[in-house]
Design an enzyme around this catalytic site. Sequence first.
Site, mmCIF file in Angstrom:
data_model
loop_
_atom_site.group_PDB
_atom_site.id
_atom_site.type_symbol
_atom_site.label_atom_id
_atom_site.label_comp_id
_atom_site.label_asym_id
_atom_site.label_seq_id
_atom_site.Cartn_x
_atom_site.Cartn_y
_atom_site.Cartn_z
ATOM 1 N N LYS A 1 -7.099 0.791 4.191
ATOM 2 C CA LYS A 1 -8.547 0.853 3.935
ATOM 3 C C LYS A 1 -9.034 -0.375 3.165
ATOM 4 O O LYS A 1 -10.037 -0.993 3.512
ATOM 5 C CB LYS A 1 -8.855 2.118 3.123
ATOM 6 C CG LYS A 1 -10.232 2.145 2.490
ATOM 7 C CD LYS A 1 -10.410 3.368 1.616
ATOM 8 C CE LYS A 1 -11.814 3.407 1.030
ATOM 9 N NZ LYS A 1 -11.896 2.791 -0.293
ATOM 10 N N ASP B 1 -17.448 5.247 -5.561
ATOM 11 C CA ASP B 1 -16.653 6.238 -6.295
ATOM 12 C C ASP B 1 -17.143 6.495 -7.704
ATOM 13 O O ASP B 1 -17.694 5.632 -8.357
ATOM 14 C CB ASP B 1 -15.216 5.698 -6.446
ATOM 15 C CG ASP B 1 -14.296 6.337 -5.454
ATOM 16 O OD1 ASP B 1 -14.689 7.354 -4.880
ATOM 17 O OD2 ASP B 1 -13.202 5.802 -5.255
#
Length: 435
Positions: free
Chosen positions: A23, A122
């Site tokens: 990722k 996040d």
Amino acid sequence: MVNAFEIQGGKPLRGEITPQGAKNEALQILSAVLLTEEKITISNIPDIKDVNKLIELLGDMGVIVNRLNEDTYTFEAKDIDQDFFLSEAFKSKGGGLRGSIMIVGPLLARFGKASIPKPGGDKIGRRRLDTHFLGFEKLGAQFNYNQADGFYNVDASDLKGTYILLDEASVTGTANIVMAAVLAKGITTIYNAACEPYLQQLCKMLNRMGAKISGIGSNLLTIEGVARLGGTEHRMLPDMIEIGSFIGLAAMTGSEITIKNVQYKELGMIPDVFRRLGIKLELRGDDIYIPAQEHYEIETFIDGSIMTIADAPWPGFTPDLLSIVLVVAIQAKGSVLIHQKMFESRLFFVDKLLDMGAQIILCDPHRATVIGLDKQVQLRGISMTSPDIRAGVSLLIAALSAQGKSTIYNIEQIERGYQHIDKRLQALGADIKRI
């Protein structure tokens, strides 16, 4: 609609699992397609939300995107729509994706200007973007932040090579500055550069496109600017965070698992840190084989003091695996201090583990001591919510090892980083279903 995983834990798993493409590499590599109008083919792209959103964003900008098969795409950034960057659509899409910051370097390099909405992402403490912007400014870019519309506007019509000492060895910061510098006039030197394998991959890809980058793999990069870049083909590394997660999963559930095609030499000290927890693993070809283990015992330091596992910039231990190590230590024999230096509040998911029966002392936002249960006591299943990608998978591993039923909510967070995780775990024999 609420998406959740329902897990019946306590079953050993077995079989083979192949890690997805990385990722964190994907977000850099995909942004780099903006540096040339020629075709770029990229394979081993993970099918996850953050990456798919970035591919969609590239399409919206005018990049011609073709999907050749499940994990391979071609990109041609011939005609980029400059007006798109001032649109509401860009603001909502770009703002919801942390990775969107990565398009700024390539856009500055090729078009001399860029706009970027304030990024999201996040909940793991403050993640500053100053490193990116300070680097661009040193190369000659001028910025203004428009409070009214929440956009950063950048003018970089005359980028010139320079000496840059980064205030932190930020992976995305280094990558972004490298992408801006490859087309700048003259020589750029970046000291305290990140050395992660993902960044090495980006630099090697740029060199194949015609860039002149030396010092790859060290913290001192030298970039000689070139006039233009061409097309190339690139295959992404397997995701080292997934590989670490699967090692932890095997140990916690007493399972026999083979992790396929791991590119072992790119894993740094990850296998050794799991060995320190007492986990047996062996390299077979380029696969990691983990035998079923009844027990695993944490090593102590040579003087007998308690083992400390801390994160550090590469080649140190990656912060993304500390949550996994913490969970795996719950069923080990012995104690370990987990020290999360790089991000605050990443350990705040331990309350859920305590509810499951773990013995953990949260010392402060950065440190937790785990007192291993040595599999004398099984964790019990509970209902919980995933706060961020890595904590989500850590809770998933805990649930798979626990007795009874667990439900994990907010699984969108997990799926931002792990592709088709439920199906892949089912193939190993896990009792997990989406509800």
